[in-house]
Design a protein around this motif. Structure first.
Motif, PDB file in Angstrom:
ATOM      1  N   UNK A  65       0.768  -1.158  -0.072  1.00  0.00           N
ATOM      2  CA  UNK A  65      -0.035   0.080   0.115  1.00  0.00           C
ATOM      3  C   UNK A  65       0.911   1.191  -0.078  1.00  0.00           C
ATOM      4  N   UNK A  66       0.295   2.389  -0.441  1.00  0.00           N
ATOM      5  CA  UNK A  66       1.103   3.714  -0.428  1.00  0.00           C
ATOM      6  C   UNK A  66       0.176   4.685  -0.041  1.00  0.00           C
ATOM      7  N   UNK A  90       3.360   9.968   1.009  1.00  0.00           N
ATOM      8  CA  UNK A  90       3.836  10.127   2.409  1.00  0.00           C
ATOM      9  C   UNK A  90       4.365   8.855   3.268  1.00  0.00           C
ATOM     10  N   UNK A  91       3.818   7.744   2.897  1.00  0.00           N
ATOM     11  CA  UNK A  91       4.318   6.315   3.341  1.00  0.00           C
ATOM     12  C   UNK A  91       4.168   5.458   2.166  1.00  0.00           C
ATOM     13  N   UNK A  92       5.581   4.629   1.808  1.00  0.00           N
ATOM     14  CA  UNK A  92       5.445   3.695   0.907  1.00  0.00           C
ATOM     15  C   UNK A  92       5.667   2.446   1.546  1.00  0.00           C
ATOM     16  N   UNK A 134       3.649  -2.610   8.999  1.00  0.00           N
ATOM     17  CA  UNK A 134       3.234  -1.268   9.144  1.00  0.00           C
ATOM     18  C   UNK A 134       4.158  -0.402   9.055  1.00  0.00           C
ATOM     19  N   UNK A 135       4.124   0.904   8.423  1.00  0.00           N
ATOM     20  CA  UNK A 135       5.136   2.115   8.356  1.00  0.00           C
ATOM     21  C   UNK A 135       4.588   3.207   8.940  1.00  0.00           C
ATOM     22  N   UNK A 136       5.340   4.089   9.382  1.00  0.00           N
ATOM     23  CA  UNK A 136       4.928   5.424  10.015  1.00  0.00           C
ATOM     24  C   UNK A 136       5.768   6.610   9.120  1.00  0.00           C
ATOM     25  N   UNK A 137       5.158   7.661   9.308  1.00  0.00           N
ATOM     26  CA  UNK A 137       5.498   9.206   8.842  1.00  0.00           C
ATOM     27  C   UNK A 137       4.872  10.219   9.516  1.00  0.00           C
ATOM     28  N   UNK A 138       5.498  11.466   9.423  1.00  0.00           N
ATOM     29  CA  UNK A 138       4.846  12.329  10.104  1.00  0.00           C
ATOM     30  C   UNK A 138       5.013  13.677   9.153  1.00  0.00           C
TER      31      UNK A 138
END
Length: 413
Positions: free
Chosen positions: A344-345, A353-355, A364-368
């Motif tokens: 997912x992106x 924002x998240x790749x 799971x991946x995170x971003x701010x």
């Protein structure tokens, strides 16, 4: 037997009636002589009358310059009841009087809107049919409109009333917040005065609806339809209804054309080639199969084999291109976490924002990011590889928050 006499004055009066002008004035008089006649330059000479003959000759002027030239015509036989003894009478009628006499003649044809004078001197009333204008009558009496020309005005028949019901969504999850239904009469902007009712298509609970049209779904269950109806108070023969699908808690997707207040996320569904390992180029994989909607990105890891509304057999090798509007209550720093199985992106305002792409188990991946207060375009592309596990979850931490929560449905639009 002696023939009766007629006085010269009576003859002059008779000829005067024909000419249209009275005698007795210079240029317009009738003169009498024993054997010849005289008249003015503009007059007409009607000839002389032999006292011993029943014939009369008439002469017309050849010019109007004062040198009158008489033109003899054929004799006209007179009735024996009229005789002149010892006198010949000549009546001269000016040419101008002849024209005036013609103008004063009542016309029986008139193609305009002006009535011409009748021989009786009485005003006339135009006919309403059968002529090309307002033709004057010749009998001297007013003419009334023909009864056949009367048109009776008709009152247009009003268009039948049409009642319509509007709802923010045709699907509603059991236990969700109430939904407002609105009834209107076509062509009117105000809400119609109606009586509301709701019933289930089966034996399940239909929920409730109040007098304002506020509908509350049943607290549990799902997988069936309910029918909301309205009856116009002023005309009970005018009714309307709409069907709502009650969605069970475990149902992820609902059929739709676009997102709604209760399912604000729109997802176009595409089929992928077997053994796809990454998100596809959506512009190169062909047309979408269908469109569905979601209320949240809260699909925790699970077995999944039910497929989509309208495409029930599709449960692997598919991709979703989802879009919605994210509403940030305040400006500040937001942290997002995207968990998916498979890839997912996440994009916000068109920026990646998240790749979290690739074929993998739930990861799971995170971003701010910093967001201004207000609306932002949010989209997530997702794909499912081989059967049967799926997962698609989006969490955030709003400014000042200490833990992640699902991005709530109220923050999507």
């Amino acid at each position: 037997m002696r023939k009766p006499l007629i006085s010269l004055s009576l003859l002059i009066m008779a000829l005067q009636a024909c000419s249209g002008k009275p005698a007795g004035f210079q240029g317009d008089t009738a003169s009498v002589s024993g054997a010849t006649e005289s008249g003015d330059a503009a007059g007409r000479n009607f000839g002389n009358r032999d006292a011993e003959s029943d014939d009369a000759t008439a002469a017309m002027p050849g010019s109007i310059d004062g040198n009158e030239e008489l033109i003899e015509t054929d004799s006209v036989a007179m009735d024996d009841s009229i005789i002149y003894e010892g006198v010949d009478a000549t009546i001269s009628v000016p040419a101008a009087n002849t024209a005036a006499s013609a103008d004063n003649t009542a016309s029986t044809e008139n193609t305009g809107n002006t009535s011409s004078g009748s021989s009786g001197g009485s005003p006339t009333t135009p006919e309403t049919s059968g002529s090309t204008g307002n033709t004057a009558a010749t009998g001297g009496s007013p003419t009334l409109p023909a009864s056949g020309g009367t048109t009776t005005p008709t009152t247009p028949t009003p268009a039948p009333l049409t009642l319509t019901i509007t709802v923010p969504s045709t699907s509603l999850r059991a236990g969700s917040s109430p939904m407002q239904a609105t009834a209107k009469v076509t062509g009117q902007t105000a809400a119609a005065n109606v009586l509301w009712s709701v019933k289930s298509s089966g034996a399940q609970s239909a929920g409730t609806i109040d007098e304002t049209g506020l509908y509350t779904a049943p607290a549990a269950g799902g997988g069936y339809d309910i029918i909301i109806s309205a009856v116009l108070v002023d005309d009970p023969g005018v009714t309307a209804s709409v069907t709502i699908k009650i969605v069970a808690a475990e149902q992820i997707f609902v059929g739709c054309q676009q997102g709604s207040e209760f399912f604000p996320i729109t997802a176009d569904v595409y089929q992928l080639p077997v053994n796809t390992t990454r998100l596809p180029d959506f512009s190169a994989i062909g047309s979408k199969l269908t469109t569905v909607c979601m209320d949240q990105y809260n699909v925790a890891a699970r077995d999944w084999s039910t497929g989509f509304p309208g495409v029930s057999g599709l449960f692997e090798w598919f991709a979703l291109r989802t879009t919605t509007t994210l509403v940030a209550a305040t400006e500040g720093t937001y942290s997002f976490k995207l968990n998916s199985d498979d890839g997912a992106k996440l994009y916000i305002d068109g920026r990646l924002v998240i790749d979290n792409d690739g074929q993998h188990a739930p990861t799971a991946k995170e971003a701010t990011v910093t967001l201004t207060a207000g609306e932002h375009t949010l989209s997530i592309d997702y794909f499912q590889g081989p059967r049967y596990q799926i997962a698609l979850e989006l969490y955030w931490k709003t400014p000042g928050a200490s833990s992640y929560i699902y991005v709530p449905k109220a923050s999507f639009k």
